[in-house]
Motif scaffolding. Structure first.
Motif, PDB file in Angstrom:
ATOM      1  N   THR A 118       0.758  -1.315  -0.115  1.00 37.49           N
ATOM      2  CA  THR A 118      -0.153  -0.089   0.105  1.00 37.49           C
ATOM      3  C   THR A 118       0.845   0.987   0.130  1.00 37.49           C
ATOM      4  N   LEU A 119       0.702   2.025  -1.076  1.00 37.88           N
ATOM      5  CA  LEU A 119       1.473   3.224  -0.896  1.00 37.88           C
ATOM      6  C   LEU A 119       0.673   4.516  -0.196  1.00 37.88           C
ATOM      7  N   ILE A 120       1.684   4.880   1.030  1.00 41.07           N
ATOM      8  CA  ILE A 120       0.940   5.655   1.950  1.00 41.07           C
ATOM      9  C   ILE A 120       1.657   7.186   1.978  1.00 41.07           C
ATOM     10  N   GLU A 121       2.760   7.245   1.214  1.00 32.70           N
ATOM     11  CA  GLU A 121       3.219   8.703   1.144  1.00 32.70           C
ATOM     12  C   GLU A 121       3.975   8.817   0.084  1.00 32.70           C
ATOM     13  N   LEU A 122       3.953  10.149  -0.743  1.00 31.00           N
ATOM     14  CA  LEU A 122       4.567  10.630  -1.927  1.00 31.00           C
ATOM     15  C   LEU A 122       5.740  11.344  -1.668  1.00 31.00           C
ATOM     16  N   ALA A 123       6.963  11.140  -2.139  1.00 30.97           N
ATOM     17  CA  ALA A 123       7.940  12.132  -2.121  1.00 30.97           C
ATOM     18  C   ALA A 123       7.480  13.361  -2.595  1.00 30.97           C
ATOM     19  N   ASP A 124       8.093  14.704  -2.165  1.00 32.53           N
ATOM     20  CA  ASP A 124       7.839  15.939  -2.770  1.00 32.53           C
ATOM     21  C   ASP A 124       8.015  16.001  -4.159  1.00 32.53           C
ATOM     22  N   GLY A 125       7.123  16.592  -5.027  1.00 35.87           N
ATOM     23  CA  GLY A 125       7.188  16.620  -6.377  1.00 35.87           C
ATOM     24  C   GLY A 125       6.952  15.331  -7.424  1.00 35.87           C
ATOM     25  N   VAL A 126       6.739  14.233  -6.508  1.00 39.62           N
ATOM     26  CA  VAL A 126       6.286  12.945  -7.139  1.00 39.62           C
ATOM     27  C   VAL A 126       4.802  12.704  -7.205  1.00 39.62           C
ATOM     28  N   THR A 127       4.505  12.148  -8.594  1.00 36.60           N
ATOM     29  CA  THR A 127       2.995  12.009  -8.520  1.00 36.60           C
ATOM     30  C   THR A 127       2.651  10.462  -8.530  1.00 36.60           C
ATOM     31  N   GLU A 128       1.319  10.037  -8.091  1.00 32.69           N
ATOM     32  CA  GLU A 128       1.118   8.597  -8.039  1.00 32.69           C
ATOM     33  C   GLU A 128       1.333   7.862  -9.423  1.00 32.69           C
ATOM     34  N   ALA A 129       1.265   8.622 -10.495  1.00 37.90           N
ATOM     35  CA  ALA A 129       1.034   8.075 -12.064  1.00 37.90           C
ATOM     36  C   ALA A 129       2.719   7.851 -12.024  1.00 37.90           C
ATOM     37  N   GLU A 130       3.739   8.506 -11.583  1.00 40.49           N
ATOM     38  CA  GLU A 130       5.085   8.468 -11.837  1.00 40.49           C
ATOM     39  C   GLU A 130       5.578   7.068 -11.270  1.00 40.49           C
ATOM     40  N   ILE A 131       5.049   6.926  -9.836  1.00 47.26           N
ATOM     41  CA  ILE A 131       5.312   5.777  -9.090  1.00 47.26           C
ATOM     42  C   ILE A 131       4.604   4.513  -9.799  1.00 47.26           C
ATOM     43  N   ARG A 132       3.476   4.608 -10.392  1.00 46.04           N
ATOM     44  CA  ARG A 132       2.908   3.461 -10.807  1.00 46.04           C
ATOM     45  C   ARG A 132       3.666   2.917 -12.067  1.00 46.04           C
ATOM     46  N   SER A 133       4.283   3.937 -12.903  1.00 43.54           N
ATOM     47  CA  SER A 133       4.873   3.824 -14.078  1.00 43.54           C
ATOM     48  C   SER A 133       6.310   3.117 -13.869  1.00 43.54           C
ATOM     49  N   LYS A 134       6.912   3.229 -12.575  1.00 42.28           N
ATOM     50  CA  LYS A 134       8.057   2.703 -12.218  1.00 42.28           C
ATOM     51  C   LYS A 134       8.083   1.441 -11.109  1.00 42.28           C
ATOM     52  N   THR A 135       7.031   0.901 -11.021  1.00 47.13           N
ATOM     53  CA  THR A 135       6.612  -0.037  -9.913  1.00 47.13           C
ATOM     54  C   THR A 135       6.154  -1.262 -10.900  1.00 47.13           C
ATOM     55  N   GLU A 136       7.235  -2.443 -10.522  1.00 47.14           N
ATOM     56  CA  GLU A 136       6.249  -3.583 -11.269  1.00 47.14           C
ATOM     57  C   GLU A 136       5.329  -4.158 -10.348  1.00 47.14           C
ATOM     58  N   ALA A 137       5.512  -4.278  -9.131  1.00 47.86           N
ATOM     59  CA  ALA A 137       4.690  -4.658  -7.841  1.00 47.86           C
ATOM     60  C   ALA A 137       3.172  -4.141  -7.924  1.00 47.86           C
ATOM     61  N   ASP A 138       2.183  -4.979  -7.745  1.00 54.20           N
ATOM     62  CA  ASP A 138       0.973  -4.445  -7.724  1.00 54.20           C
ATOM     63  C   ASP A 138       1.037  -3.771  -6.155  1.00 54.20           C
ATOM     64  N   TYR A 139       0.017  -2.629  -6.048  1.00 53.37           N
ATOM     65  CA  TYR A 139      -0.163  -1.930  -4.986  1.00 53.37           C
ATOM     66  C   TYR A 139      -1.338  -1.128  -4.882  1.00 53.37           C
ATOM     67  N   LYS A 140      -1.804  -0.807  -3.761  1.00 55.94           N
ATOM     68  CA  LYS A 140      -2.960  -0.130  -3.338  1.00 55.94           C
ATOM     69  C   LYS A 140      -2.424   1.197  -2.883  1.00 55.94           C
ATOM     70  N   VAL A 141      -3.539   2.183  -3.182  1.00 57.44           N
ATOM     71  CA  VAL A 141      -3.185   3.722  -2.983  1.00 57.44           C
ATOM     72  C   VAL A 141      -3.810   3.888  -1.342  1.00 57.44           C
ATOM     73  N   GLY A 142      -3.051   4.152  -0.380  1.00 54.56           N
ATOM     74  CA  GLY A 142      -4.007   4.698   0.781  1.00 54.56           C
ATOM     75  C   GLY A 142      -3.416   5.973   1.373  1.00 54.56           C
ATOM     76  N   LEU A 143      -3.045   6.933   0.438  1.00 60.20           N
ATOM     77  CA  LEU A 143      -2.963   8.227   0.779  1.00 60.20           C
ATOM     78  C   LEU A 143      -3.836   9.217   1.634  1.00 60.20           C
TER      79      LEU A 143
END
Length: 112
Positions: free
Chosen positions: A87-112
């Motif tokens: 579960t993604l719980i926090e984004l670094a400054d200036g990073v979008t969830e779309a950027e993380i999605r594009s750079k992550t092979e694993a499946d994850y939920k968003v819990g921001l």
């Protein structure tokens, strides 16, 4: 708290060797992850353009289902080791969830 080469979405950890590379020994990571209540991994999100958060590790495992949290340069993930989910719980400054999605092979939920 330790570094990793790879973490799988079920909490598997690979951090001690890359096959074919010279290794002097596995160090204390296997003992560490076997003897603590909580394992937090700090690592870069990618290596050479490849995700380090994977569906399954393809390097030799240091421990199975041992990681509780992963902190990367892009965000923070909790891992449900029992059910095998990130579960993604926090984004670094200036990073979008779309950027993380594009750079992550694993499946994850968003819990921001």
């Amino acid at each position: 708290i330790l570094g990793a080469m790879q973490v799988a979405q079920n909490g598997d950890l690979a951090n001690w060797m890359i096959p074919g590379k010279m290794v002097k020994g596995m160090g204390g990571a296997m003992d560490l992850v076997a003897g603590v209540k909580r394992v937090v991994v700090l690592m870069e999100h990618e290596a050479k353009g490849e995700s380090k958060l994977l569906k399954a590790c393809n390097l030799p495992l240091t421990g199975q289902r041992v990681v509780d949290m992963v902190i990367t340069d892009l965000g923070v993930f909790n891992i449900d080791k029992k059910h095998g989910g990130l579960t993604l719980i926090e984004l670094a400054d200036g990073v979008t969830e779309a950027e993380i999605r594009s750079k992550t092979e694993a499946d994850y939920k968003v819990g921001l």
